[in-house]
Scaffold this motif. Structure first.
Motif, PDB file in Angstrom:
ATOM      1  N   VAL A   5     -12.859  10.616 -33.406  1.00  0.00           N
ATOM      2  CA  VAL A   5     -14.262  10.220 -33.173  1.00  0.00           C
ATOM      3  C   VAL A   5     -14.979   9.998 -34.510  1.00  0.00           C
ATOM      4  N   GLY A   6     -15.089  11.056 -35.305  1.00  0.00           N
ATOM      5  CA  GLY A   6     -15.690  10.933 -36.634  1.00  0.00           C
ATOM      6  C   GLY A   6     -17.164  10.565 -36.639  1.00  0.00           C
ATOM      7  N   LYS A   7     -17.847  10.897 -35.545  1.00  0.00           N
ATOM      8  CA  LYS A   7     -19.244  10.487 -35.454  1.00  0.00           C
ATOM      9  C   LYS A   7     -20.182  11.680 -35.649  1.00  0.00           C
ATOM     10  N   ASP A   8     -21.227  11.476 -36.428  1.00  0.00           N
ATOM     11  CA  ASP A   8     -22.178  12.531 -36.739  1.00  0.00           C
ATOM     12  C   ASP A   8     -22.948  12.949 -35.483  1.00  0.00           C
ATOM     13  N   LEU A   9     -23.091  14.258 -35.297  1.00  0.00           N
ATOM     14  CA  LEU A   9     -23.792  14.754 -34.106  1.00  0.00           C
ATOM     15  C   LEU A   9     -25.265  14.389 -34.113  1.00  0.00           C
ATOM     16  N   LEU A  10     -25.807  14.237 -35.307  1.00  0.00           N
ATOM     17  CA  LEU A  10     -27.230  13.925 -35.398  1.00  0.00           C
ATOM     18  C   LEU A  10     -27.473  12.419 -35.462  1.00  0.00           C
ATOM     19  N   SER A  11     -26.416  11.627 -35.257  1.00  0.00           N
ATOM     20  CA  SER A  11     -26.567  10.174 -35.435  1.00  0.00           C
ATOM     21  C   SER A  11     -27.527   9.564 -34.424  1.00  0.00           C
ATOM     22  N   PHE A 127     -33.872  18.099 -37.804  1.00  0.00           N
ATOM     23  CA  PHE A 127     -34.140  16.939 -36.969  1.00  0.00           C
ATOM     24  C   PHE A 127     -35.201  16.027 -37.579  1.00  0.00           C
TER      25      PHE A 127
ATOM     26  N   LEU B   6     -27.352  20.567 -30.656  1.00  0.00           N
ATOM     27  CA  LEU B   6     -26.205  19.987 -31.355  1.00  0.00           C
ATOM     28  C   LEU B   6     -25.005  19.889 -30.419  1.00  0.00           C
ATOM     29  N   ALA B   9     -25.418  17.148 -27.892  1.00  0.00           N
ATOM     30  CA  ALA B   9     -25.108  15.846 -28.495  1.00  0.00           C
ATOM     31  C   ALA B   9     -23.602  15.655 -28.587  1.00  0.00           C
ATOM     32  N   LEU B  10     -22.898  16.730 -28.934  1.00  0.00           N
ATOM     33  CA  LEU B  10     -21.432  16.680 -29.028  1.00  0.00           C
ATOM     34  C   LEU B  10     -20.821  16.356 -27.671  1.00  0.00           C
ATOM     35  N   MET B  13     -21.354  12.813 -26.541  1.00  0.00           N
ATOM     36  CA  MET B  13     -20.487  11.918 -27.306  1.00  0.00           C
ATOM     37  C   MET B  13     -19.063  11.921 -26.754  1.00  0.00           C
ATOM     38  N   LEU B 105     -21.472  17.220 -40.217  1.00  0.00           N
ATOM     39  CA  LEU B 105     -21.687  17.714 -38.857  1.00  0.00           C
ATOM     40  C   LEU B 105     -21.200  16.638 -37.902  1.00  0.00           C
ATOM     41  N   TYR B 106     -19.901  16.664 -37.603  1.00  0.00           N
ATOM     42  CA  TYR B 106     -19.368  15.615 -36.746  1.00  0.00           C
ATOM     43  C   TYR B 106     -18.162  16.051 -35.933  1.00  0.00           C
ATOM     44  N   VAL B 107     -17.927  15.320 -34.857  1.00  0.00           N
ATOM     45  CA  VAL B 107     -16.735  15.538 -34.054  1.00  0.00           C
ATOM     46  C   VAL B 107     -15.610  14.804 -34.770  1.00  0.00           C
ATOM     47  N   ASP B 108     -14.613  15.542 -35.201  1.00  0.00           N
ATOM     48  CA  ASP B 108     -13.483  14.930 -35.904  1.00  0.00           C
ATOM     49  C   ASP B 108     -12.599  14.200 -34.886  1.00  0.00           C
ATOM     50  N   TYR B 109     -12.139  14.932 -33.895  1.00  0.00           N
ATOM     51  CA  TYR B 109     -11.330  14.334 -32.824  1.00  0.00           C
ATOM     52  C   TYR B 109     -11.394  15.224 -31.601  1.00  0.00           C
ATOM     53  N   TYR B 110     -10.901  14.726 -30.481  1.00  0.00           N
ATOM     54  CA  TYR B 110     -10.689  15.595 -29.320  1.00  0.00           C
ATOM     55  C   TYR B 110      -9.364  15.232 -28.684  1.00  0.00           C
TER      56      TYR B 110
END
Ligand SMILES: Nc1nc2c(ncn2[C@@H]2O[C@H](COP(=O)(O)OP(=O)(O)O)[C@@H](O)[C@H]2O)c(=O)[nH]1
Ligand SMILES: [Mg+2]
Ligand SMILES: [Zn+2]
Lengths: 225, 113
Positions: A5-11, A127, B6, B9-10, B13, B105-110
């Motif tokens: 995924v690699g997407k920022d949670l706060l994006s 935020f 947070l 949001a995760l 996503m 602060l991100y989801v690397d993978y699942y």
């Protein structure tokens, strides 16, 4: 199966904050995100600020509160456009809450918009709301160790307002030590030592606000640079 | 409790991505959290357990990879890990060092089926 995924949670929040900022800039409104612990005097400061800036700047306020509308009513009495956001228990405002509130505000009529965040020194810092500046508030009844305990907000704030200094004689608040600590955490910021009760230093605070707003003044060419 | 926001949001996503990838059950989510956020792993795990209920992520493992802070002095360019909250440079004592790493602060993978 593994999915990268690699997407920022706060994006998602950052995206909406960016849109808010564009809206603020297009309307030439300076926006301040006011952050403090509950009861530090955010609403009291805004009431006084509204009085002192009347006839000088057009002010608007978006106020976050967990459940009530009391703060909005207090500020409205000072003659300012107020929009209330009830966060229903969420401990900070998000950019999309602010975006919804902005639908109720005529931004083109304003010079300066305050966003009174939910009383909390930690969560609101992460935020972005699209503001131009974060301002921290710290009252002398909270103790002078707060910057050391919650450095995040003081690191990001463009200015810190020390409030309720009329109560200084009744507390063990060590003002010089606190000021030194704030300077060590972030030496770039403005500090105002104020009381909403006696009006101390509020003239400097208001002059600073006028300066900040002048950077985006309507019809001012500097603002579009 | 910004941990709740947070984690929400995760989950949003991952749920969205799981639908796109036709995944019916998520088994593991790998999250990268910088030290800057000061988010507590237990709080994140607690929020994850509660908020995943009724989603494709229900019952999955939340694996948290912490990234430590790395700062760079604005005066002498020395890079260091801060001790305490002051971010002052051990080389020249200047304060206000810039953040180089630790704000991830991100989801690397699942993983899922
Ligand atoms: N003595 C004194 N009390 C203050 C001052 N500013 C606010 N207060 C009081 O502190 C309490 C909390 O203030 P409020 O503005 O509601 O704080 P907020 O939660 O940060 O918005 C109220 O009872 C105010 O009257 C001040 O400068 N001096
Ligand atoms: Mg208030
Ligand atoms: Zn240095």
């Amino acid at each position: 199966m593994k999915v990268i995924v690699g997407k920022d949670l706060l994006s998602a929040n950052a995206g909406q904050a960016g849109e808010n900022r564009v809206l603020f800039n297009n309307n030439r409104v300076t926006v301040i995100n006011l952050i403090s612990a509950p009861g530090s005097g955010k609403t009291a400061l805004l009431e006084k600020t509204a009085e002192l800036l009347r006839g000088k700047l057009k002010l608007g306020v978006v106020v976050g509160d967990l459940y009530t509308t009391r703060d909005a009513e207090r500020i409205e009495r000072a003659g300012v456009t107020v929009v209330q956001i009830n966060t229903e228990g969420v401990c900070h405002l998000t950019a999309d809450m602010v975006a919804r509130a902005l639908q109720e505000v005529s931004l083109d009529q304003l010079n300066l918009l305050f966003i009174e965040n939910v009383g909390n020194l930690v969560c609101p810092v992460s935020f972005d709301l699209g503001e131009h500046a974060k301002v921290a508030l710290l009252s002398v009844t909270e103790g002078s160790d707060k910057p050391a305990k919650y450095p995040g907000i003081f690191r990001e704030a463009v200015a810190t307002v020390i409030s309720k200094v009329d109560l200084l004689p009744y507390t063990d608040f060590d003002l010089p030590a606190c000021l030194e600590e704030i300077q060590k955490i972030n030496s770039d910021q403005q500090v105002f030592i104020t009381s909403a009760r006696t009006g101390q230093d509020l003239s400097h605070w208001c002059a600073w606000l006028e300066q900040l707003a002048a950077g985006k003044a309507k019809g001012n060419n500097l603002a579009s640079r | 409790m910004h941990e709740l926001s947070l984690i929400q949001a995760l989950i949003d996503m991952v749920v969205k991505s799981a639908i796109e990838n036709n995944i019916k059950k998520v088994t593991k989510v790998q999250l990268v959290v910088g030290e800057y956020y000061g988010a507590l792993p237990e709080t994140l795990e607690f929020a994850f357990a509660i908020l995943t209920e009724g989603t494709v992520c229900a019952g999955s493992e939340l694996a948290i990879e912490k990234r430590t802070l790395l700062l760079k002095c604005r005066e002498c360019a020395y890079e260091f890990r801060p001790e305490g909250y002051l971010y002052s440079c051990p080389n020249c004592t200047a304060v206000n060092a810039a953040l180089v790493k630790g704000r991830e602060l991100y989801v690397d993978y699942y993983e899922g089926e």
